[in-house]
Design a protein around this motif. Sequence first.
Motif, mmCIF file in Angstrom:
data_model
loop_
_atom_site.group_PDB
_atom_site.id
_atom_site.type_symbol
_atom_site.label_atom_id
_atom_site.label_comp_id
_atom_site.label_asym_id
_atom_site.label_seq_id
_atom_site.Cartn_x
_atom_site.Cartn_y
_atom_site.Cartn_z
ATOM 1 N N PRO A 40 -10.252 -16.676 20.073
ATOM 2 C CA PRO A 40 -9.296 -17.546 20.036
ATOM 3 C C PRO A 40 -9.206 -17.949 18.397
ATOM 4 N N PRO A 41 -7.719 -18.295 18.252
ATOM 5 C CA PRO A 41 -7.159 -18.644 16.745
ATOM 6 C C PRO A 41 -8.027 -19.721 16.211
ATOM 7 N N SER A 42 -8.355 -19.697 14.954
ATOM 8 C CA SER A 42 -9.202 -20.621 14.397
ATOM 9 C C SER A 42 -8.819 -20.722 12.991
ATOM 10 N N GLY A 43 -9.095 -21.852 12.281
ATOM 11 C CA GLY A 43 -8.728 -22.256 10.696
ATOM 12 C C GLY A 43 -7.349 -22.621 10.773
ATOM 13 N N SER A 44 -7.171 -23.327 9.568
ATOM 14 C CA SER A 44 -5.799 -24.025 9.153
ATOM 15 C C SER A 44 -4.782 -23.124 8.571
ATOM 16 N N ARG A 45 -5.064 -22.303 7.662
ATOM 17 C CA ARG A 45 -4.433 -21.194 6.967
ATOM 18 C C ARG A 45 -3.039 -22.089 6.487
ATOM 19 N N ALA A 46 -1.968 -21.351 6.953
ATOM 20 C CA ALA A 46 -0.537 -21.626 6.771
ATOM 21 C C ALA A 46 -0.294 -23.086 7.479
ATOM 22 N N ILE A 47 0.289 -24.043 6.819
ATOM 23 C CA ILE A 47 0.461 -25.355 7.563
ATOM 24 C C ILE A 47 1.705 -25.792 7.631
ATOM 25 N N GLY A 48 2.915 -25.407 6.734
ATOM 26 C CA GLY A 48 4.056 -25.929 6.729
ATOM 27 C C GLY A 48 5.103 -25.366 7.714
ATOM 28 N N ILE A 49 5.745 -25.964 8.473
ATOM 29 C CA ILE A 49 6.992 -25.559 9.439
ATOM 30 C C ILE A 49 8.165 -26.366 8.958
ATOM 31 N N HIS A 50 9.124 -25.491 8.669
ATOM 32 C CA HIS A 50 10.305 -25.896 7.990
ATOM 33 C C HIS A 50 11.523 -26.144 9.109
ATOM 34 N N PRO A 51 12.559 -26.762 8.712
ATOM 35 C CA PRO A 51 13.524 -27.236 9.685
ATOM 36 C C PRO A 51 14.127 -26.050 10.260
ATOM 37 N N PRO A 52 14.386 -24.916 9.710
ATOM 38 C CA PRO A 52 15.011 -23.834 10.412
ATOM 39 C C PRO A 52 14.280 -23.339 11.629
ATOM 40 N N SER A 53 12.795 -23.303 11.227
ATOM 41 C CA SER A 53 11.810 -22.685 12.163
ATOM 42 C C SER A 53 11.823 -23.826 13.421
ATOM 43 N N LEU A 54 11.740 -24.974 13.316
ATOM 44 C CA LEU A 54 11.963 -26.057 14.187
ATOM 45 C C LEU A 54 12.905 -25.908 15.267
ATOM 46 N N ASP A 55 14.000 -25.550 14.699
ATOM 47 C CA ASP A 55 15.469 -25.147 15.261
ATOM 48 C C ASP A 55 15.199 -24.334 16.157
ATOM 49 N N ALA A 56 14.770 -23.089 15.472
ATOM 50 C CA ALA A 56 14.401 -21.917 16.424
ATOM 51 C C ALA A 56 13.339 -21.909 17.531
ATOM 52 N N PHE A 57 12.354 -22.846 17.240
ATOM 53 C CA PHE A 57 11.379 -23.076 18.435
ATOM 54 C C PHE A 57 11.972 -23.694 19.477
ATOM 55 N N ALA A 58 13.330 -24.304 19.386
ATOM 56 C CA ALA A 58 13.613 -25.241 20.613
ATOM 57 C C ALA A 58 14.174 -24.061 21.740
ATOM 58 N N ALA A 59 14.327 -23.005 21.377
ATOM 59 C CA ALA A 59 14.748 -22.007 22.351
ATOM 60 C C ALA A 59 13.715 -21.698 23.522
ATOM 61 N N ILE A 60 12.659 -22.131 23.172
ATOM 62 C CA ILE A 60 11.263 -22.193 24.019
ATOM 63 C C ILE A 60 10.444 -23.221 24.165
ATOM 64 N N GLY A 61 11.292 -24.444 23.662
ATOM 65 C CA GLY A 61 10.522 -25.619 23.800
ATOM 66 C C GLY A 61 9.032 -25.864 23.101
ATOM 67 N N LEU A 62 9.119 -24.944 22.137
ATOM 68 C CA LEU A 62 7.844 -25.111 21.187
ATOM 69 C C LEU A 62 8.103 -26.160 20.193
ATOM 70 N N ASP A 63 9.295 -26.507 19.848
ATOM 71 C CA ASP A 63 9.676 -27.588 18.838
ATOM 72 C C ASP A 63 8.987 -29.008 19.341
ATOM 73 N N ARG A 64 9.312 -29.160 20.510
ATOM 74 C CA ARG A 64 8.490 -30.438 21.247
ATOM 75 C C ARG A 64 7.107 -30.543 21.076
#
Length: 394
Positions: A40-64
Amino acid sequence: MTTERVDVLVVGGGPVGCFAAALLAERGIDVAVWERRADPPSGSRAIGIHPPSLDAFAAIGLDRAVLSEAVLVRTGVARSRGRELGALSFAGASATHPYVATLDQHRTETLTRRRLPAGALRTGTTLTGLHQDRSRVLAEGTGPDGSPRSVEAAFVVGADGGHSTVRELLGIATRGRDYRHRYVMGDFADPEDPSARSTALVDVGPDGVVESFPLPGGRRRYVALVGVTGEGSDRSDSTGTAAARLADVVAERTGSTPDPSTCTMTSDFGVRRREATRTGIGRVVLVGDAAHEISPIGGQGMNLGWLDVTSLVPMLATALRAGAGATVPITARTAWARRRRAAARRAARQAEVNMALGLPAGVAGSRGRDALLRTALALPTASTLAGLYAMRWA
């Protein structure tokens, strides 16, 4: 051996590959994901999620789902030698998300995997061959037990990272450079004043940069420049010695005192910039680090991958709706590749500026840099800088 048939095979089950597959599935496209890792996924690695990505996530409800766990970074503060030089507010960076979210990569990846159709993700599966004609692609690989696997797909999306097997099998070269900068990062219990719990801090003192970002659970990530010589590859080191060494660097340069006993990870890494000479061949397309790898300083690489697939998926869906044998028109694919390459190059240049601002400068050089940053952050155009860091341009 039976050959499975799907519309799209995604190679790489990290955050970019799983997001691509989830977007495809949301459009009713039959998709499979081959992921080499069995755990399974582990580790923190990349952490920053920027506004355009959050907008894109909305298509599958991932933003919430992401925002329910993430810390929302609303301000960035620049410091040097114990003094504040200025601040950037992300309030105007996006009409929908006036902040940058931070969340451990393993949580983002886990939440994205939950958006996949049941059975779509095949962990422990390694790609070994690709063969394509004008209408289909045959992918060959091995499963967790070493048994042969094969999938026939209309399209293959290579989202398998900087050391992409898909890219290698296609014979696509990369160009770029290795930098001499070396950094260490680690996650600690947050020692900063509670007023900074939604603030990113960047200290640009004489001995080199220390960046820090709040994380969920009252933690903070510190990233410190530790050298500019030698080449290095990513390697993880969770020993108490590494944590203590990083804590000492942070204390010496910033005055903050992270407790080494609270450290949950450390990583020592070098920096490089790579760009694939082609974004794919035929029915196979490269996205994310497989297509363009940039410095992690600035935290935009993972987001570039998400935005690659956000604009790629509609083109694949249109081709699949057109029927068997249809493909993406060359003009559309060329325009997509041009836009994504331009975005990656812009992010890479911005990362280079970030690295340059964080190099050791000595006391005299540091004073000049401090004056420059103090002036830049005081100007009305500072809001434009916030938009650049938040990837409003992407």
